[in-house]
Design a protein around this motif. Structure first.
Motif: not given
Length: 499
Positions: A14, A73, A77, A81, A96, A99-100
């Motif tokens: 990320s 999760l 994710a 992505l 997303l 979310l990561v």
């Protein structure tokens, strides 16, 4: 070590690795710069850490369930992505990515608490070392090898979606391994607070923080920049720092007041439980100061090596990013082994002194320059997962200084993690460790603007001598807190058994 690897793997996915994917997808620099904000959950993870303290997932055991759930999760994710095109589906892609980062930060909260609860005092040093080993190896894989894998000429020629699917599979395997191999906590101590009130309190605090950030960004920041920009030295750097300080002075009291009014008992209880310890406030200051000198000296390390001394980018990359990272891992392992003999306080003191004195290596390099200790020729190599296309000459002085700094820094990191673990009470360890780790990042975040001004004004040799002054307060405070720290080494009985 394996849990540390799983914790470190999503960080670059990320961050820097995600930025490389966005760059190769043709997004503008402005858009990529805006998308760096997807990392904000790492900064605010202490807001939902109390919920991980308060609630356990049925069947899987305290902490282990949250770790495995966040890993599973994360796998989903990352896979999702990989199915998106950032150039065509930017909104969904950004959501997303956030979310990561959120799931990764949540895994860190649960894992930090699990490690603190699981390890008795005698095992914290080696546990911290093995955690650092796994975390740094994950950074090499997701933050370094991924770049090679997508290189069509020197690497494997994989696409970014294929790389992210690979990491998704790794996270799925980590979730399974967590459930099958990690030991359960023998004492499942947790806060006995009102669950409904905690949920409402979390929502209220989150709203207060969001309101404070919005006021800072939309109201305070434009006014400060309008009034002070013409007269502020170093332009935007100091203004950004001032906005940050003003924002914190607004957001922190607002969030604290909201938590009390909403009776967010797990958060408030975690703070009260920590502050009840002898010397608790002084320990918080020590956490900020302990690695301040080290953070100050390395804040501008890359420009110093490239422009201050004149090393090539290849030389700096091989010395600092390959040899340096491995030596940091070696230092962390050595620190864990030494702590078994030295104990917590003596290890903290010795490694703090070594961290500070290691800055003298950069002072020497700034004055002496290149070529003082000969050079080492590194031949081209291809190790399947990493490759050096052409032979590279490494300056002997550079290697010596990098080796000393990373070994000492690695030992200090191992001791520091063990110290923070020892400060956490099992009932509130997720909340407390999240707050302590946030404080430990204060120095690393704030020294940059000041370091730039001093380096430009004083020159590199004096700059690295000044870094010794930044290391001194932490050492002096550490010595003053010796009785309290030595009490932390007393065993509290076994805390974990295997399934």
């Amino acid at each position: 070590m394996l849990l540390g690897f799983a914790s470190g793997l999503p960080l670059a996915l990320s961050g820097q690795t995600l930025q490389a994917w966005l760059t190769q997808s043709g997004l503008s620099l402005a858009t990529i710069g805006f998308l760096t904000l997807v990392g904000l959950p790492y900064t605010f993870k202490f807001l939902w850490a109390p919920l991980i303290d308060r609630f356990d997932l049925p069947l899987f055991g305290r902490r282990r369930g949250w770790i495995a759930l966040s890993q599973a999760l994360l796998a989903l994710a990352l896979w999702a992505l990989s199915e998106l095109d950032p150039a065509q589906q930017l909104g969904a892609f950004a959501a997303l990515a956030i979310l990561v980062a959120f799931l990764s930060a949540s895994q860190d909260v649960a894992y930090d608490a699990y490690r603190a609860d699981l390890l008795p005092p005698a095992e914290r040093a080696l546990g911290a070392s093995l955690n650092t080993l796994g975390y740094r190896l994950a950074m090499i894989v997701s933050g370094g090898l991924a770049f090679i894998w997508v290189d069509p000429a020197a690497g494997g020629g994989l696409s970014w979606p294929e790389v992210y699917r690979l990491f998704a599979a790794l996270m799925g395997g980590a979730a399974l391994l967590t459930l099958l191999a990690s030991p359960r906590l023998a004492q499942a101590l947790r806060p006995e607070t009102d669950a409904r009130r905690d949920l409402l309190g979390f929502g209220a605090v989150l709203a207060a923080v969001g309101f404070g950030v919005a006021v800072t960004q939309q109201g305070v920041a434009p006014l400060l920049k309008l009034w002070l920009a013409p007269a502020t030295p170093m332009g935007g750097k100091w203004l950004d720092l001032l906005v940050l300080l003003v924002g914190l002075s607004l957001v922190v009291p607002m969030a604290a007041w909201t938590a009390r009014r909403a009776r967010f008992d797990t958060l408030l209880g975690g703070l009260r439980d920590y502050l009840a310890q002898p010397g608790a406030a002084a320990m918080l200051v020590l956490i900020v100061l302990y690695k301040l000198g080290d953070a100050f000296s390395v804040s501008l390390l890359t420009p110093f090596l490239l422009t201050g001394v004149g090393f090539s980018t290849a030389e700096v990359g091989v010395a600092n990013k390959i040899f340096g990272l491995w030596l940091s891992i070696g230092g962390a392992l050595a620190g864990g082994v030494l702590m078994l003999r030295l104990g917590l306080f003596r290890a903290l003191l010795l490694f703090a002194l070594l961290q500070g004195l290691s800055n003298l290596g950069y002072w020497w390099l700034a004055g002496a320059g290149q070529g003082q200790l000969g050079a080492l020729q590194v031949p081209a190599f291809d190790w399947l997962i990493v490759k050096l296309a052409t032979p590279t000459s490494l300056d002997g002085g550079l290697l010596m200084v990098i080796a000393i700094d990373n070994l000492c820094g690695g030992m200090g990191t191992a001791a520091f993690i063990a110290f923070m673990m020892s400060l956490c009470q099992q009932r509130y360890s997720a909340t407390q460790f999240a707050l302590l780790s946030a404080l430990s990042a204060v120095g690393r975040v704030w020294v940059g603007p000041l370091a730039g001004v001093l380096a430009e004004s004083l020159g590199w040799p004096v700059f690295f001598l000044v870094s010794l002054l930044f290391a001194a307060p932490g050492i002096l405070l550490l010595w003053a807190l010796r009785p309290q720290i030595e009490r932390l080494e007393q065993p509290a009985g076994p805390l974990a058994v295997d399934d």
